[in-house]
Scaffold this active site. Sequence first.
Site, mmCIF file in Angstrom:
data_model
loop_
_atom_site.group_PDB
_atom_site.id
_atom_site.type_symbol
_atom_site.label_atom_id
_atom_site.label_comp_id
_atom_site.label_asym_id
_atom_site.label_seq_id
_atom_site.Cartn_x
_atom_site.Cartn_y
_atom_site.Cartn_z
ATOM 1 N N HIS A 19 38.340 2.692 78.377
ATOM 2 C CA HIS A 19 39.720 3.114 78.123
ATOM 3 C C HIS A 19 39.876 4.597 78.453
ATOM 4 O O HIS A 19 40.887 5.006 79.011
ATOM 5 C CB HIS A 19 40.101 2.853 76.662
ATOM 6 C CG HIS A 19 40.139 1.392 76.327
ATOM 7 N ND1 HIS A 19 41.305 0.705 76.071
ATOM 8 C CD2 HIS A 19 39.149 0.474 76.241
ATOM 9 C CE1 HIS A 19 41.032 -0.574 75.837
ATOM 10 N NE2 HIS A 19 39.719 -0.730 75.924
ATOM 11 N N ASP A 117 47.661 3.830 75.443
ATOM 12 C CA ASP A 117 46.842 2.635 75.654
ATOM 13 C C ASP A 117 47.595 1.402 75.141
ATOM 14 O O ASP A 117 48.368 1.482 74.181
ATOM 15 C CB ASP A 117 45.531 2.808 74.875
ATOM 16 C CG ASP A 117 44.507 1.757 75.259
ATOM 17 O OD1 ASP A 117 43.692 2.058 76.141
ATOM 18 O OD2 ASP A 117 44.522 0.642 74.691
#
Length: 463
Positions: A19, A117
Amino acid sequence: MNTPQPPHIALLPSAGMGHLMPFLRLAAMLAEQDSIVTVITARPTVSTAESDHISSFLRHNPKINHLELQLTPSSRQADSGPVDPFHVQMHLIYQSMHLLPPLLSSSSPPFSAIIVDKFLVAKVAPIAKTLDLPIYILFTSSATFLSFMAYLPMLASNPVEFNTTSTEIKIPGLPPMAMSSIPPVFHDSSHLLTSIITTNSPALSEAKGILMNTFERFEASTLAALNKDRVIKRLPPILPIGPLEPYHFPRDDDGDQYRSWLENQPAESVVYISFGSRTAMSRDQIRELEKGLEKTGWRFFWVLKTSKVDKDDQEDAEHVLNESFLEKTKNKGLVIKGWVDQQEILRHPAIGGFLSHCGWNSTMEAALRGVPMLAWPQHGDQRLNAQVMEDAGLGLWERNWDWGPNGIVKGEEIEKKIVELMTDEKLRERAKKVSEEARKAVGRGGNSDKVIREVVQSLIIPF
Ligand code: UDP
């Protein structure tokens, strides 16, 4: 005279290198396009790789600002059973979003947008709304996985069809997906990862756009299905901006050992083996991989991990591997434990193939460099990614190999597939073609380049 002001963009990743990396790559790209960029990261991180990367990224990019979220203790920590520390961290970051508004509202110059995210959007969207701040998502997986995430609440509401005994699932606008490509945890609504996904899924529609680390030619039909509202209605524009170009740090001394080894190998003669930043291999499976590598005759560069979290991964390779394997392969193989600079390795002319878990960043990195892949998915989105990768012509996927911890893949099977990977000239040509298309997409005026420039342009403050 008043002049247009560059936008100030906040970037907020979730946990894990898979991520963090794409967020830092996007941050570097936005800063290059003259945006003011602030990266917001959680402290403490789960892995040393994350904290090391954040520090060296900021050191080498002094124009990029940094804010930190101090995490608060989790209610989930009391849960019984083995819980993935990265999932716990994702949940912790999510639970700590009440710390975000003061960071966002005290910024000078004020923020023009926030990019978050996919696992944080349900909490950040209402905050961004209150602050009148446009919100974008950077989706760190494939468009196919986005379709699955968006549609999961509908699937889960129909257990008669969505259960472990069904053979396939049908998502509108997409070809049927094999149920075997969906990790069993997605059938368990109380599993931490599943609840993170189903909590954030309905909030995908709150974003102004979903930036994707993919490119048009790699996932054309899925991107079209998503953008034509065939998968679900009310999704925002799906904006492919990849493959996100890796940023370059000055070389560190840690890599000297493998760099000089690679320099001495013939072109396209080495299989690079890595299962990403957080997948450990069992001892039994390591033995079989040793057998397969020993037999292939191909050179190899194996990045070995025996613990999910790097802080716990202290054993030397010499202690984990068989002595006879090390002896027999000492002239043709290199095994490293620890962090390597993967994007640099994939760019090296000696690398001829990539045995990978098919994490999405690894897939996009191989696509950019045109390195043929052999997919061996281990968990999460990786089987769906493997299907995309195979359909795009970048590599091979042996579907009969079970998810990582379940079945042991025998050395002979591994040997057979590695030989296929390294000797299939047509595959090599197709992979090169994929790389040309990827480079075209991110090159000046390419599809991905245009999309990100338009997003930045739309955020410029007129005066
Ligand atoms: N990576 C790296 N060196 C390593 C292990 C991983 O540079 O030793 C990078 C890799 O290039 C990729 C990211 O870490 O950018 C891993 O992301 P991916 O989505 O491939 O897999 P994950 O680690 O999330 O399973």
